[in-house]
Write a protein that holds these residues in place. Structure first.
Motif, PDB file in Angstrom:
ATOM      1  N   GLU A   1       0.984  -1.192  -0.064  1.00  0.00           N
ATOM      2  CA  GLU A   1       0.068  -0.013   0.130  1.00  0.00           C
ATOM      3  C   GLU A   1       0.906   1.255  -0.020  1.00  0.00           C
ATOM      4  O   GLU A   1       1.894   1.130   0.549  1.00  0.00           O
ATOM      5  CB  GLU A   1      -1.005  -0.136   1.077  1.00  0.00           C
ATOM      6  N   VAL A   2       0.473   2.522  -0.742  1.00  0.00           N
ATOM      7  CA  VAL A   2       1.223   3.481  -0.749  1.00  0.00           C
ATOM      8  C   VAL A   2       1.336   4.096   0.559  1.00  0.00           C
ATOM      9  O   VAL A   2       0.320   4.157   1.397  1.00  0.00           O
ATOM     10  CB  VAL A   2       0.503   4.531  -1.741  1.00  0.00           C
ATOM     11  N   ALA A   3       2.546   4.573   0.972  1.00  0.00           N
ATOM     12  CA  ALA A   3       2.640   5.409   2.160  1.00  0.00           C
ATOM     13  C   ALA A   3       3.461   6.632   1.967  1.00  0.00           C
ATOM     14  O   ALA A   3       3.931   6.726   0.942  1.00  0.00           O
ATOM     15  CB  ALA A   3       3.499   4.282   3.232  1.00  0.00           C
ATOM     16  N   ILE A   4       3.440   7.588   2.938  1.00  0.00           N
ATOM     17  CA  ILE A   4       4.123   8.595   2.662  1.00  0.00           C
ATOM     18  C   ILE A   4       5.632   8.484   2.526  1.00  0.00           C
ATOM     19  O   ILE A   4       6.264   7.816   3.323  1.00  0.00           O
ATOM     20  CB  ILE A   4       4.132   9.819   4.103  1.00  0.00           C
ATOM     21  N   GLY A   5       6.158   8.808   1.341  1.00  0.00           N
ATOM     22  CA  GLY A   5       7.505   8.975   0.989  1.00  0.00           C
ATOM     23  C   GLY A   5       7.785   7.571   0.583  1.00  0.00           C
ATOM     24  O   GLY A   5       8.877   7.146   0.245  1.00  0.00           O
ATOM     25  N   GLY A   6       6.744   6.493   0.365  1.00  0.00           N
ATOM     26  CA  GLY A   6       7.271   5.229  -0.231  1.00  0.00           C
ATOM     27  C   GLY A   6       5.860   4.180  -0.248  1.00  0.00           C
ATOM     28  O   GLY A   6       5.049   4.592  -0.673  1.00  0.00           O
ATOM     29  N   GLN A   7       6.168   2.989   0.449  1.00  0.00           N
ATOM     30  CA  GLN A   7       5.056   2.149   0.641  1.00  0.00           C
ATOM     31  C   GLN A   7       5.203   1.318   1.561  1.00  0.00           C
ATOM     32  O   GLN A   7       6.561   0.999   2.115  1.00  0.00           O
ATOM     33  CB  GLN A   7       5.032   1.328  -0.938  1.00  0.00           C
ATOM     34  N   LEU A   8       4.229   0.782   1.980  1.00  0.00           N
ATOM     35  CA  LEU A   8       4.231  -0.410   3.207  1.00  0.00           C
ATOM     36  C   LEU A   8       4.100  -1.836   2.531  1.00  0.00           C
ATOM     37  O   LEU A   8       3.020  -2.033   1.916  1.00  0.00           O
ATOM     38  CB  LEU A   8       3.122  -0.169   4.106  1.00  0.00           C
ATOM     39  N   LEU A   9       4.726  -2.757   3.110  1.00  0.00           N
ATOM     40  CA  LEU A   9       4.789  -3.951   2.268  1.00  0.00           C
ATOM     41  C   LEU A   9       4.596  -5.258   3.288  1.00  0.00           C
ATOM     42  O   LEU A   9       5.261  -5.229   4.387  1.00  0.00           O
ATOM     43  CB  LEU A   9       5.976  -4.252   1.376  1.00  0.00           C
ATOM     44  N   THR A  10       4.076  -6.332   2.751  1.00  0.00           N
ATOM     45  CA  THR A  10       4.084  -7.565   3.372  1.00  0.00           C
ATOM     46  C   THR A  10       4.666  -8.530   2.302  1.00  0.00           C
ATOM     47  O   THR A  10       4.236  -8.575   1.124  1.00  0.00           O
ATOM     48  CB  THR A  10       2.734  -8.079   3.790  1.00  0.00           C
ATOM     49  N   LEU A  11       5.930  -9.032   2.858  1.00  0.00           N
ATOM     50  CA  LEU A  11       7.025  -9.724   1.932  1.00  0.00           C
ATOM     51  C   LEU A  11       6.774 -11.242   2.311  1.00  0.00           C
ATOM     52  O   LEU A  11       7.204 -11.593   3.512  1.00  0.00           O
ATOM     53  CB  LEU A  11       8.370  -9.259   1.726  1.00  0.00           C
ATOM     54  N   ARG A  12       6.706 -12.221   1.357  1.00  0.00           N
ATOM     55  CA  ARG A  12       7.150 -13.453   1.467  1.00  0.00           C
ATOM     56  C   ARG A  12       8.250 -13.857   0.812  1.00  0.00           C
ATOM     57  O   ARG A  12       8.487 -13.832   0.001  1.00  0.00           O
ATOM     58  CB  ARG A  12       5.759 -14.343   1.027  1.00  0.00           C
ATOM     59  N   GLY A  13       9.371 -14.229   2.077  1.00  0.00           N
ATOM     60  CA  GLY A  13      10.461 -14.629   1.570  1.00  0.00           C
ATOM     61  C   GLY A  13      10.495 -16.214   1.296  1.00  0.00           C
ATOM     62  O   GLY A  13       9.573 -16.935   1.209  1.00  0.00           O
ATOM     63  N   LEU A  14      11.626 -16.729   1.184  1.00  0.00           N
ATOM     64  CA  LEU A  14      11.894 -18.193   1.060  1.00  0.00           C
ATOM     65  C   LEU A  14      11.563 -18.871   2.327  1.00  0.00           C
ATOM     66  O   LEU A  14      11.437 -20.060   2.317  1.00  0.00           O
ATOM     67  CB  LEU A  14      13.202 -18.704   0.509  1.00  0.00           C
ATOM     68  N   LYS A  15      11.732 -18.150   3.473  1.00  0.00           N
ATOM     69  CA  LYS A  15      11.880 -18.787   4.870  1.00  0.00           C
ATOM     70  C   LYS A  15      10.923 -18.201   5.719  1.00  0.00           C
ATOM     71  O   LYS A  15      10.989 -18.824   6.886  1.00  0.00           O
ATOM     72  CB  LYS A  15      13.234 -18.601   5.418  1.00  0.00           C
ATOM     73  N   GLY A  16      10.328 -17.160   5.353  1.00  0.00           N
ATOM     74  CA  GLY A  16       9.131 -16.566   6.249  1.00  0.00           C
ATOM     75  C   GLY A  16       8.477 -15.476   5.742  1.00  0.00           C
ATOM     76  O   GLY A  16       8.742 -14.883   4.458  1.00  0.00           O
TER      77      GLY A  16
ATOM     78  N   ALA B   1       1.977   7.184  -6.896  1.00  0.00           N
ATOM     79  CA  ALA B   1       2.527   7.643  -5.771  1.00  0.00           C
ATOM     80  C   ALA B   1       2.425   9.154  -5.925  1.00  0.00           C
ATOM     81  O   ALA B   1       2.410   9.899  -4.592  1.00  0.00           O
ATOM     82  CB  ALA B   1       4.174   7.202  -5.656  1.00  0.00           C
ATOM     83  N   PHE B   2       2.147   9.763  -7.064  1.00  0.00           N
ATOM     84  CA  PHE B   2       2.034  11.288  -6.876  1.00  0.00           C
ATOM     85  C   PHE B   2       0.709  11.951  -7.429  1.00  0.00           C
ATOM     86  O   PHE B   2       0.337  11.079  -8.653  1.00  0.00           O
ATOM     87  CB  PHE B   2       3.402  11.803  -7.831  1.00  0.00           C
ATOM     88  N   ASP B   3       0.149  12.439  -6.957  1.00  0.00           N
ATOM     89  CA  ASP B   3      -1.277  12.831  -7.545  1.00  0.00           C
ATOM     90  C   ASP B   3      -0.991  14.181  -8.302  1.00  0.00           C
ATOM     91  O   ASP B   3      -2.030  15.086  -7.919  1.00  0.00           O
ATOM     92  CB  ASP B   3      -2.137  13.208  -6.019  1.00  0.00           C
ATOM     93  N   PHE B   4      -0.411  14.225  -9.419  1.00  0.00           N
ATOM     94  CA  PHE B   4       0.037  14.989 -10.138  1.00  0.00           C
ATOM     95  C   PHE B   4      -1.325  15.479 -11.137  1.00  0.00           C
ATOM     96  O   PHE B   4      -1.831  14.386 -11.631  1.00  0.00           O
ATOM     97  CB  PHE B   4       1.220  14.965 -10.986  1.00  0.00           C
ATOM     98  N   ALA B   5      -1.828  16.511 -11.078  1.00  0.00           N
ATOM     99  CA  ALA B   5      -2.925  17.125 -12.139  1.00  0.00           C
ATOM    100  C   ALA B   5      -2.121  17.122 -13.475  1.00  0.00           C
ATOM    101  O   ALA B   5      -2.952  16.579 -14.279  1.00  0.00           O
ATOM    102  CB  ALA B   5      -3.575  18.271 -11.767  1.00  0.00           C
ATOM    103  N   LYS B   6      -1.025  17.483 -13.627  1.00  0.00           N
ATOM    104  CA  LYS B   6      -0.386  17.575 -14.881  1.00  0.00           C
ATOM    105  C   LYS B   6       1.092  17.378 -14.675  1.00  0.00           C
ATOM    106  O   LYS B   6       1.790  17.683 -13.504  1.00  0.00           O
ATOM    107  CB  LYS B   6      -0.184  19.074 -15.478  1.00  0.00           C
ATOM    108  N   VAL B   7       1.749  16.652 -15.432  1.00  0.00           N
ATOM    109  CA  VAL B   7       3.160  16.601 -15.506  1.00  0.00           C
ATOM    110  C   VAL B   7       3.665  17.256 -16.717  1.00  0.00           C
ATOM    111  O   VAL B   7       3.382  17.030 -17.834  1.00  0.00           O
ATOM    112  CB  VAL B   7       3.602  14.962 -15.514  1.00  0.00           C
TER     113      VAL B   7
END
Length: 429
Positions: free
Chosen positions: A221-236, A319-325
């Motif tokens: 999910e989008v978070a301020i300055g980046g994102q919040l993740l749940t990651l499934r690795g090989l071991k956990g 990530a950026f709510d730009f009206a125009k770029v």
């Protein structure tokens, strides 16, 4: 001593192998995580490094190309070699380089840098080296090292003159870094690439882990300055992981880095979840969706092929709510320029075409000739110099008003990103 240019070379491992033999095979002094692929290699290398360093390991990282200084390519403990150390390593190996030259094997530019990295890491010494290929895999100078873990980031069309005309042939080149008995960490791939990588892994008896099957991003999910993740690795499973980088592609790079470090670690126990959180929270990837100014918001990105630019534009939208770029674009002449411009057209309100500092850059006028049929003449501005182009784009965004939601995207090449960082003082200079 003239070593030619980085992008003009004769593909073979003979020269670098001979040089490293003379140096006593420094590339065998530590385990290697070897990274190939079309897009995401440098970000994945940096994410792998930050995880290893959080485990109190001494890490050497070799990446290319650089954004601002050649010394960025060879880092120890997260820091580029100092000017003194860089010069010292060069002086130490140059007699061996000249010896190899004298045997009829003229060492080329990228080979010299690769040898310097391997030698510097052995001399430090590092506990582990994270090595990014320069181009391709099979005959890339870095492939004299045998990666304990090999990571293949997403493969798409780029360097087709060198690597082959289609995805299977490019994947065949990249697959060359997968060595007997290694663990191959495969990012999500097009089917045509995945088949080639799986076949190579089976041929050499490598253990395979595929993003989306053996490991992957479970939620994002989008978070301020980046994102919040749940990651499934090989071991956990690792939840509540904050990554201060934008875009689904960076979440993918992060989970590939995580799987690579888990594979290197051995055993069945997962990594410490707090350690993973602390490592990724301090991750950075300069020149990749990097915000270098706030009013107006200016984003720099090194995308230089359609696959990379597609990921960038998706991340920008998310990530950026730009009206125009407003875009600033400078591109190398050997790239699929029309495809890049066609991807940018629906996103950019206006585009300022320019050139970067590389001799391979299209001129502003050449780029304009390609951009006008795609954007229409009224949306294309031409500036011969990158600093003037950035000023022009910021001026257009400013004229829209502070609350217009207009952003500026500077993209098209790693060189463009590096030049822009220097001009906008994003490197802290």
């Amino acid at each position: 001593m003239e070593r030619g240019v980085e992008w003009d070379f004769e593909p073979t491992l003979d020269r670098i192998a001979a040089l490293l033999d003379l140096l006593g095979s420094p590339q065998r002094a530590y385990p290697v995580i070897h990274i190939a692929g079309t897009n995401g290699k440098t970000s994945t290398a940096r994410l792998t490094e930050v995880l290893l360093r959080e485990r109190n390991l001494r890490v050497g990282r070799f990446t290319s190309p650089h954004l601002v200084s050649m010394r960025e390519r060879i880092t120890v403990d997260g820091e580029p070699l100092s000017e003194e150390r860089f010069a010292q390593v060069y002086e130490e190996i140059i007699p061996y380089v000249e010896l190899a030259d004298g045997q009829g094997r003229r060492i080329q530019f990228f080979e010299l840098l690769t040898a310097m990295a391997f030698a510097a890491f052995a001399d430090t010494p590092v506990d582990v080296a994270v090595i990014e290929t320069g181009m391709g895999g099979s005959w890339d100078a870095t492939n004299v090292a045998d990666g304990t873990v090999c990571v293949i980031t997403p493969i798409s069309l780029d360097h087709t003159d060198r690597l082959g005309p289609d995805i299977p042939s490019i994947a065949g080149e990249k697959a060359g870094i997968i060595k007997p008995g290694a663990t191959a960490i495969l990012a999500q791939q097009e089917l045509a690439a995945a088949e080639v990588l799986m076949r190579r892994s089976a041929e050499v008896g490598a253990v395979v882990a595929r993003e989306g099957l053996e490991f992957g991003v479970m939620s994002r999910e989008v978070a301020i300055g980046g994102q919040l993740l749940t990651l499934r690795g090989l071991k956990g499973v690792y939840d509540e992981v904050y990554l201060p980088l934008y875009g689904a592609h960076q979440a993918s790079n992060a989970v590939c880095a995580l799987a690579a470090v888990e594979a290197l670690t051995g055993g069945d126990d997962p990594l410490d979840a707090d350690l993973v959180r602390q490592a990724f929270a301090q991750a950075s990837s300069p020149g990749r969706m990097e915000v270098v100014r706030r009013t107006p918001t200016v984003v720099i990105d090194a995308a230089h092929n359609p696959g990379g630019l597609q990921a960038t534009l998706e991340g920008l939208h998310e990530a950026f709510d730009f009206a125009k770029v407003v875009g600033v674009v400078a591109v190398m002449r050997d790239k699929d320029v029309e495809a890049l411009l066609e991807l940018l057209e629906p996103v950019l309100e206006e585009v300022v075409v320019t050139r970067n500092s590389s001799p391979r850059s299209l001129t502003a006028d050449e780029l304009a000739d390609l951009a006008v049929p795609i954007f229409g003449e009224e949306r294309v501005h031409v500036e011969d110099r990158l600093d003037d182009a950035i000023d022009k784009a910021i001026g257009i965004a400013d004229a829209e008003g502070e609350f217009s939601g207009t952003g500026v995207l500077i993209t098209g090449s790693v060189v463009t990103a590096g030049d822009a960082r220097r001009l906008l003082k994003a490197d802290g200079s």
